[in-house]
Design a protein around this motif. Structure first.
Motif, PDB file in Angstrom:
ATOM      1  N   PHE A 134      39.725  72.926   4.126  1.00 27.08           N
ATOM      2  CA  PHE A 134      38.857  71.777   4.369  1.00 27.08           C
ATOM      3  C   PHE A 134      38.726  71.495   5.862  1.00 27.08           C
ATOM      4  CE2 PHE A 134      37.664  67.332   4.597  1.00 27.08           C
ATOM      5  CZ  PHE A 134      36.665  67.281   3.643  1.00 27.08           C
ATOM      6  N   ASN A 135      37.500  71.211   6.357  1.00 31.46           N
ATOM      7  CA  ASN A 135      36.265  71.260   5.597  1.00 31.46           C
ATOM      8  C   ASN A 135      35.409  72.474   5.996  1.00 31.46           C
ATOM      9  OD1 ASN A 135      35.423  70.395   8.179  1.00 31.46           O
ATOM     10  ND2 ASN A 135      34.032  68.866   7.371  1.00 31.46           N
ATOM     11  N   ALA A 136      36.105  73.552   6.402  1.00 30.01           N
ATOM     12  CA  ALA A 136      35.392  74.753   6.839  1.00 30.01           C
ATOM     13  C   ALA A 136      34.730  75.469   5.673  1.00 30.01           C
ATOM     14  CB  ALA A 136      36.351  75.702   7.553  1.00 30.01           C
ATOM     15  N   ASN A 137      35.521  75.835   4.660  1.00 26.55           N
ATOM     16  CA  ASN A 137      34.976  76.661   3.584  1.00 26.55           C
ATOM     17  C   ASN A 137      35.994  76.792   2.451  1.00 26.55           C
ATOM     18  OD1 ASN A 137      35.801  78.800   6.031  1.00 26.55           O
ATOM     19  ND2 ASN A 137      36.732  79.258   4.062  1.00 26.55           N
ATOM     20  N   ARG A 138      35.539  77.390   1.376  1.00 32.52           N
ATOM     21  CA  ARG A 138      36.419  77.849   0.309  1.00 32.52           C
ATOM     22  C   ARG A 138      36.608  79.356   0.441  1.00 32.52           C
ATOM     23  NH1 ARG A 138      32.880  74.387  -1.892  1.00 32.52           N
ATOM     24  NH2 ARG A 138      33.670  72.593  -3.047  1.00 32.52           N
ATOM     25  N   VAL A 139      37.684  79.838  -0.151  1.00 34.44           N
ATOM     26  CA  VAL A 139      37.865  81.264  -0.393  1.00 34.44           C
ATOM     27  C   VAL A 139      38.035  81.395  -1.901  1.00 34.44           C
ATOM     28  CG1 VAL A 139      39.282  83.299   0.044  1.00 34.44           C
ATOM     29  CG2 VAL A 139      38.937  81.612   1.858  1.00 34.44           C
ATOM     30  N   PHE A 140      37.257  82.295  -2.513  1.00 34.60           N
ATOM     31  CA  PHE A 140      37.209  82.395  -3.970  1.00 34.60           C
ATOM     32  C   PHE A 140      37.994  83.599  -4.486  1.00 34.60           C
ATOM     33  CE2 PHE A 140      33.214  80.290  -2.805  1.00 34.60           C
ATOM     34  CZ  PHE A 140      33.199  79.207  -3.679  1.00 34.60           C
ATOM     35  N   GLU A 149      42.642  82.184  -3.793  1.00 35.15           N
ATOM     36  CA  GLU A 149      41.697  81.070  -3.953  1.00 35.15           C
ATOM     37  C   GLU A 149      42.255  79.790  -3.328  1.00 35.15           C
ATOM     38  OE1 GLU A 149      38.686  80.980  -7.009  1.00 35.15           O
ATOM     39  OE2 GLU A 149      39.821  79.336  -7.905  1.00 35.15           O
ATOM     40  N   ARG A 150      41.425  79.153  -2.513  1.00 36.37           N
ATOM     41  CA  ARG A 150      41.859  77.954  -1.802  1.00 36.37           C
ATOM     42  C   ARG A 150      40.662  77.260  -1.178  1.00 36.37           C
ATOM     43  NH1 ARG A 150      42.692  82.562   1.058  1.00 36.37           N
ATOM     44  NH2 ARG A 150      42.177  82.603   3.293  1.00 36.37           N
ATOM     45  N   VAL A 151      40.863  75.993  -0.784  1.00 35.55           N
ATOM     46  CA  VAL A 151      39.909  75.257   0.046  1.00 35.55           C
ATOM     47  C   VAL A 151      40.523  75.122   1.425  1.00 35.55           C
ATOM     48  CG1 VAL A 151      38.782  73.042   0.451  1.00 35.55           C
ATOM     49  CG2 VAL A 151      38.853  73.988  -1.856  1.00 35.55           C
TER      50      VAL A 151
END
Length: 261
Positions: free
Chosen positions: A196-202, A192-194
């Motif tokens: 920025f500012n492409a996307n998050r990974v959950f 899990e990470r951000v």
């Protein structure tokens, strides 16, 4: 090191329009182009203009190695089989998934960005789903949001900056869905990470926790791994932990909204 190289390549190609790999393939194709040019020109007397295409020889006949291709195809087929009364989409690729669905049924699209084209089978509403859509509770019996929720609140598409934007978006999308309705959601999953500012990974457990908070029960989980290995997952603790500790995959979650007691 490998991750840093991949990110640098992504910045060069998608943000600066410089693709070293494409340039090398084009240079590789130049001798063949010159050979074919001479052969064709020697036997053709009509109007002739030059517009080289130097790398198509090295590509397959279609872009079937992209996760978007498989995601859009798989979910569109599920909607066709389900035959819902009213299907709404939030933020998915118009030139892919939305077009697939519009080829066999009506679809309503919500997106934070405008869509000016009039597309057969598609009705459009510009809306920021981080804000409640007033007067539209229990609006549809089928809902999709493919490869979009991970962008909410990062400002990439003109949306407001909001670190909790994905949570608000999930809440507001769940409110659109009628009891027993189906929600098709895809997001990047892994550590899990951000980015920025492409996307998050959950972490997939984050998505399942959000679903439980919004009266959504998981029906199926399909994972598209790098290299386009598609896996149906039985989401037990061990499998979820495995997915949460890998670098990246695409998770396609299919939820059903529980009826109110």
């Amino acid at each position: 090191m490998l991750i840093a190289i991949r990110k640098l390549y992504w910045i060069l190609t998608t943000q600066l329009g410089v693709d070293p790999r494409l340039a090398l393939r084009s240079l590789r194709g130049l001798p063949r182009y010159l050979r074919d040019f001479r052969r064709y020109r020697a036997n053709y007397a009509g109007r002739f203009e030059v517009m080289p295409c130097l790398n198509d020889w090295y590509e397959e006949g279609g872009a079937t190695r992209l996760e978007y291709f498989w995601q859009d195809l798989l979910v569109a087929r599920r909607i066709f089989a389900a035959g819902p009364r009213k299907h709404v989409d939030v933020g998915s690729l118009v030139g892919g998934f939305v077009a697939h669905v519009a080829s066999f049924r009506e679809i309503e699209v919500f997106d934070v960005r405008p869509i000016s084209a009039k597309i057969p089978g598609v009705s459009f509403k510009q809306a920021d789903l981080m804000q409640p859509v007033t007067g539209m509770a229990d609006y549809c019996d089928s809902l999709s949001c493919l490869h979009a929720l991970e962008h909410f609140g990062l400002g990439r598409y003109g949306d407001p900056i909001d670190p909790k934007g994905f949570e608000r978006g999930f809440l507001n999308m769940a409110a659109l869905l009628q009891d027993d309705g189906v929600f098709y959601l895809s997001v990047p999953i892994g550590i899990e990470r951000v980015e920025f500012n492409a996307n998050r990974v959950f972490d997939p457990r984050t998505i399942l926790k959000l679903a439980a908070q919004n009266a959504l029960g998981l029906s199926t989980l399909t994972v598209i791994h790098p290299g386009i290995r598609i896996e149906a997952i039985a989401p037990d603790a061990a499998q979820l932990s495995r997915l949460a500790n890998q670098r990246y995959a695409l998770g396609i979650f299919e939820f059903q909204k529980r009826a109110k007691a």
